[in-house]
Write a protein that holds these residues in place. Sequence first.
Motif, PDB file in Angstrom:
ATOM      1  N   ALA A  36      32.669   6.125 -15.697  1.00 21.18           N
ATOM      2  CA  ALA A  36      32.486   6.048 -16.421  1.00 21.18           C
ATOM      3  C   ALA A  36      33.431   4.599 -17.801  1.00 21.18           C
ATOM      4  O   ALA A  36      32.476   4.237 -18.178  1.00 21.18           O
ATOM      5  CB  ALA A  36      32.755   7.454 -17.137  1.00 21.18           C
ATOM      6  N   GLN A  37      34.199   4.803 -17.397  1.00 21.86           N
ATOM      7  CA  GLN A  37      35.640   3.117 -18.213  1.00 21.86           C
ATOM      8  C   GLN A  37      34.328   2.234 -17.768  1.00 21.86           C
ATOM      9  O   GLN A  37      34.478   1.497 -18.530  1.00 21.86           O
ATOM     10  CB  GLN A  37      36.686   3.446 -17.455  1.00 21.86           C
ATOM     11  N   GLU A  50      26.333   0.324 -34.270  1.00 19.97           N
ATOM     12  CA  GLU A  50      26.010   1.344 -34.320  1.00 19.97           C
ATOM     13  C   GLU A  50      26.687   2.234 -33.748  1.00 19.97           C
ATOM     14  O   GLU A  50      26.896   1.817 -33.255  1.00 19.97           O
ATOM     15  CB  GLU A  50      24.067   1.027 -34.473  1.00 19.97           C
ATOM     16  N   ARG A  51      26.196   3.766 -33.878  1.00 18.38           N
ATOM     17  CA  ARG A  51      26.198   4.870 -33.684  1.00 18.38           C
ATOM     18  C   ARG A  51      25.921   5.842 -32.399  1.00 18.38           C
ATOM     19  O   ARG A  51      26.592   6.208 -32.097  1.00 18.38           O
ATOM     20  CB  ARG A  51      26.208   5.829 -34.952  1.00 18.38           C
TER      21      ARG A  51
ATOM     22  N   LEU B  72      31.273   8.825 -26.182  1.00 20.38           N
ATOM     23  CA  LEU B  72      30.926  10.405 -25.884  1.00 20.38           C
ATOM     24  C   LEU B  72      29.062  10.236 -25.879  1.00 20.38           C
ATOM     25  O   LEU B  72      29.661  11.278 -24.337  1.00 20.38           O
ATOM     26  CB  LEU B  72      31.600  11.115 -27.355  1.00 20.38           C
ATOM     27  N   LYS B  73      29.034   9.867 -26.141  1.00 20.70           N
ATOM     28  CA  LYS B  73      27.399   9.406 -25.432  1.00 20.70           C
ATOM     29  C   LYS B  73      27.367   8.771 -24.075  1.00 20.70           C
ATOM     30  O   LYS B  73      26.224   9.767 -23.465  1.00 20.70           O
ATOM     31  CB  LYS B  73      26.706   8.976 -27.187  1.00 20.70           C
ATOM     32  N   SER B  75      29.596   8.900 -22.258  1.00 18.55           N
ATOM     33  CA  SER B  75      30.174   9.686 -21.266  1.00 18.55           C
ATOM     34  C   SER B  75      29.327  11.144 -20.541  1.00 18.55           C
ATOM     35  O   SER B  75      28.867  11.060 -19.450  1.00 18.55           O
ATOM     36  CB  SER B  75      31.268  10.563 -21.481  1.00 18.55           C
ATOM     37  N   ILE B  76      28.054  11.750 -21.855  1.00 16.55           N
ATOM     38  CA  ILE B  76      27.123  12.840 -21.955  1.00 16.55           C
ATOM     39  C   ILE B  76      26.668  11.721 -20.784  1.00 16.55           C
ATOM     40  O   ILE B  76      26.467  12.576 -19.067  1.00 16.55           O
ATOM     41  CB  ILE B  76      27.068  12.538 -22.983  1.00 16.55           C
ATOM     42  N   ARG B  77      25.477  10.984 -20.842  1.00 14.77           N
ATOM     43  CA  ARG B  77      25.074  10.670 -20.103  1.00 14.77           C
ATOM     44  C   ARG B  77      25.199   9.989 -18.528  1.00 14.77           C
ATOM     45  O   ARG B  77      24.523  10.308 -17.771  1.00 14.77           O
ATOM     46  CB  ARG B  77      24.171   8.452 -20.897  1.00 14.77           C
ATOM     47  N   VAL B  78      26.612   9.967 -18.871  1.00 12.24           N
ATOM     48  CA  VAL B  78      27.188   9.447 -17.422  1.00 12.24           C
ATOM     49  C   VAL B  78      27.047  10.446 -15.792  1.00 12.24           C
ATOM     50  O   VAL B  78      27.009  11.000 -15.411  1.00 12.24           O
ATOM     51  CB  VAL B  78      28.268   8.282 -17.188  1.00 12.24           C
ATOM     52  N   GLY B  79      27.601  11.285 -16.978  1.00 15.43           N
ATOM     53  CA  GLY B  79      27.573  12.894 -16.200  1.00 15.43           C
ATOM     54  C   GLY B  79      26.098  13.603 -15.868  1.00 15.43           C
ATOM     55  O   GLY B  79      26.588  13.551 -14.440  1.00 15.43           O
ATOM     56  N   MET B  80      25.171  13.324 -16.357  1.00 16.27           N
ATOM     57  CA  MET B  80      23.756  13.492 -16.318  1.00 16.27           C
ATOM     58  C   MET B  80      23.733  12.693 -15.011  1.00 16.27           C
ATOM     59  O   MET B  80      23.266  13.760 -14.383  1.00 16.27           O
ATOM     60  CB  MET B  80      22.835  13.041 -17.215  1.00 16.27           C
ATOM     61  N   ARG B  81      23.160  12.020 -15.146  1.00 12.63           N
ATOM     62  CA  ARG B  81      23.719  10.662 -14.180  1.00 12.63           C
ATOM     63  C   ARG B  81      24.408  11.087 -13.165  1.00 12.63           C
ATOM     64  O   ARG B  81      23.618  10.847 -11.715  1.00 12.63           O
ATOM     65  CB  ARG B  81      23.425   8.864 -14.157  1.00 12.63           C
ATOM     66  N   PHE B  82      25.485  11.582 -12.644  1.00 13.67           N
ATOM     67  CA  PHE B  82      26.401  11.961 -11.856  1.00 13.67           C
ATOM     68  C   PHE B  82      25.731  12.761 -10.987  1.00 13.67           C
ATOM     69  O   PHE B  82      26.173  13.320  -9.703  1.00 13.67           O
ATOM     70  CB  PHE B  82      27.460  11.890 -12.012  1.00 13.67           C
TER      71      PHE B  82
END
Lengths: 116, 93
Positions: A36-37, A50-51, B72-73, B75-82
């Motif tokens: 992730a990092q 942007e958000r 956070l978004k 991380s969620i996406r990475v989690g889904m693909r993982f």
Amino acid sequence: MAANNTRTPEGIDKEQAFVMAQSDMEYRIEMFNRLAQTCFIKCVDKRYKERELNMGENSCIDRCVSKYWQVWSYWSDAERWWSASSDVKYQNHLLVNMLYLYEQACFCRSWRLKLT
Amino acid sequence: MDKNMLAGLEGLPEEDKVRMASMIDHLQMRDSLRMYNSLVERCFNDCVDNFTRKTLQKQEETCVQRCAEKFLKHSIRVGMRFAELNAQAATQD
């Protein structure tokens, strides 16, 4: 591979199996965090204009995860790692042992199936 | 990555189930704290450069908010693909 979890394979008692399962989970969590990092650094614009994640960032993330996974799979082959690292004093390193046991123990493999 | 783990515990004797569940809980909590720390550090490094004042400026505050949301978004996406790749790998065994 039959996933019968009420019986452990020969040579491994229940305590060892729990320890291996925990190591396995920690290993996966660590891998996930690094993944992730790394992909965040590679794919997301640091200016934070942007958000939301834009379409380019989303595609980049998907591809990054896929490639990282491929690299990880390549080196999680215990035989390959074992022979590549034989010149280095890693042979008694916990990770190598763990990967080796991981491949050998059918209990761990069935845990992996259960956990995914 | 987490909800599926509890589902995988079916068929185990009760004491093993409890032990595995508490191990998973503990690991999840530790992981959340780690993620929180790394998020704070990353957003601080990326957003805050100016130390002429003690308090966060408006622009820095906005930057930090966006950074956190994006991370956070992400991380969620990475989690889904993982999870998808994990499922693929499991069926190939």
